[in-house]
Design a protein around this motif. Structure first.
Motif, mmCIF file in Angstrom:
data_model
loop_
_atom_site.group_PDB
_atom_site.id
_atom_site.type_symbol
_atom_site.label_atom_id
_atom_site.label_comp_id
_atom_site.label_asym_id
_atom_site.label_seq_id
_atom_site.Cartn_x
_atom_site.Cartn_y
_atom_site.Cartn_z
ATOM 1 N N ARG A 1 -1.050 1.785 6.035
ATOM 2 C CA ARG A 1 -0.514 0.575 6.647
ATOM 3 C C ARG A 1 0.615 0.971 7.582
ATOM 4 O O ARG A 1 1.443 1.828 7.253
ATOM 5 C CB ARG A 1 -0.004 -0.399 5.595
ATOM 6 N N ILE B 1 1.011 -5.908 11.091
ATOM 7 C CA ILE B 1 0.632 -4.796 10.229
ATOM 8 C C ILE B 1 -0.832 -4.442 10.451
ATOM 9 O O ILE B 1 -1.709 -5.318 10.413
ATOM 10 C CB ILE B 1 0.856 -5.139 8.744
ATOM 11 N N THR C 1 -3.903 -2.280 8.788
ATOM 12 C CA THR C 1 -4.303 -1.704 7.504
ATOM 13 C C THR C 1 -5.658 -1.018 7.645
ATOM 14 O O THR C 1 -6.598 -1.592 8.217
ATOM 15 C CB THR C 1 -4.409 -2.796 6.423
#
Length: 404
Positions: free
Chosen positions: A300, A287, A289
């Motif tokens: 995200r 992920i 961010t």
């Protein structure tokens, strides 16, 4: 008839020199013969003691020869005895004095980049046993700094600080900025790593001296790994939150959250899951961010959709570089591989050959990346630092044996 007066002569030597021992008993003063005289002067009787012979007229040296021989023999024995005793004493001294020095016992390590040279440096903490005599000793704590690219010892510093050094605390490091690295020791000491001069400094009082809330002293320190802050408890049991990069201390969790939202832009990578908590077939996702402190907007995304990971971890990250480490299979304790991920596309730029080691601290340096590793019993616990080029080639392996 009148008596005639006659001179009395010694019957042995005829000397007239005499002394009277008692009436009519005389002793010749020349030859020591004793004789006496009857009163009618008719007979002379004498008592003669033989005079002992005089010493021989032979040369005096001949008579003393046995004495000289005896003295010479005694002197020779003393000389030989002295030589033997001296040799034994010298031999005993050589045997007792030992030049053996026990090896340094290392208990902590960290790799970082020197801010002046750009070279990776391997910091290790260890103890040297010091013999103080009379069966007593102490452990002297050292911070040893070696340049990774050639193993050269840059400096070996004795940690003399009474709190940080004598307790021999293992250090937990956290990087807040390229030139701002802190460590916590024994849960109470804040230690700064000087990345220019290769030095560790205990800075607890120096950092917190301007905050009245901490005037009673620091009882505990903990890094917060979700935010760029340190949790601080004073000696009265009250907790506070300190942000090193902006040097701000706040009292409550709510205040800390507000500072985190309004003072920090954030861009980082982590392994997680974007779906809901009750989704089936949840799998690790890489992920990305992005957070703006100005707008408060959070973005995200899954940087590598469709890619499967086994026990993944972030090894190093900044705005331009991302290194991860993953297991090669789902089996327990398989070989692992280091991968560099393109932060824009999620593409794998390179991957090192699978190996069985455990990875620790990592630093970006002018040569590429410096990665601390340790191997298990199959490699006799060798350890060290790999230097990997930006293109993914291992250009140096600073390898140390188990006891080094």
């Amino acid at each position: 008839m009148a008596q005639q007066i006659k001179a009395i002569h010694c019957p042995h030597c005829s000397s007239t020199l005499k002394i009277e021992l008692r009436p009519n008993l005389f002793q010749c003063q020349n030859c020591r013969t004793e004789y006496y005289l009857e009163s009618n002067d008719t007979h002379v009787y004498h008592h003669y003691d033989p005079v002992p012979p005089r010493p021989s007229s032979a040369p005096p040296g001949n008579g003393r020869l046995p004495m000289f021989l005896l003295l010479g023999i005694i002197a020779g024995i003393l000389v030989v005895y002295g030589i033997v005793i001296g040799f034994q004493s010298k031999k005993a001294t050589t045997y007792v004095v030992s030049t053996y020095k026990p090896p340094r016992m290392y208990y902590d390590s960290f790799v970082y980049t020197n801010a002046l040279t750009g070279d990776p440096v391997y910091l290790r903490l260890g103890t040297d046993p010091i013999d103080q005599g009379n069966g007593t000793g102490k452990q002297e704590v050292h911070a040893q700094f070696n340049r990774v690219t050639d193993g050269k010892l840059l400096i070996d510093r004795v940690i003399a600080d009474e709190t940080f050094g004598t307790k021999r605390c293992a250090l937990d490091f956290k990087t807040y900025a390229p030139h701002l690295i802190y460590a916590i020791g024994c849960s109470t000491q804040l230690v700064q790593l000087d990345v220019e001069h290769n030095e560790l400094k205990e800075v607890t009082q120096e950092v917190f001296k301007d905050f009245p809330a901490l005037s009673s002293g620091v009882a505990r320190l903990d890094f917060d790994y979700a935010k760029a802050m340190i949790k601080v408890m004073n000696n009265e049991g009250k907790s506070y939150y300190y942000f090193p990069t902006i040097q701000r201390l706040v009292e409550t969790v709510e205040q800390a959250e507000l500072v985190w939202k309004t003072e920090f832009d954030r861009h980082f990578f982590e392994f997680g899951y974007l779906g809901g908590p009750f989704d089936e077939n949840r799998e690790y996702q890489l992920i990305e961010t992005n957070y703006s402190k100005t707008t408060g907007e959070v973005k995200r995304q899954n940087l590598t959709p469709g890619r499967k990971y086994f026990a993944p971890k972030i090894l190093y990250q900044d705005d331009k570089a991302l290194l991860i480490v993953v297991n090669t299979t789902a089996a327990p304790n398989p070989p692992i591989t280091i991968q560099r991920i393109d932060v824009q596309t999620g593409e794998i730029l390179w991957a090192l050959a699978p190996d069985t080691y455990t990875l620790y601290s990592t630093a970006k340096c002018k040569q590429g990346f410096a990665i601390e590793y340790r191997r298990g019993p199959e490699a006799d616990y060798v350890h060290g630092v790999l230097v990997v080029s930006p293109a993914g080639k291992v250009i140096h392996d600073y390898k140390l044996s188990r006891m080094e």
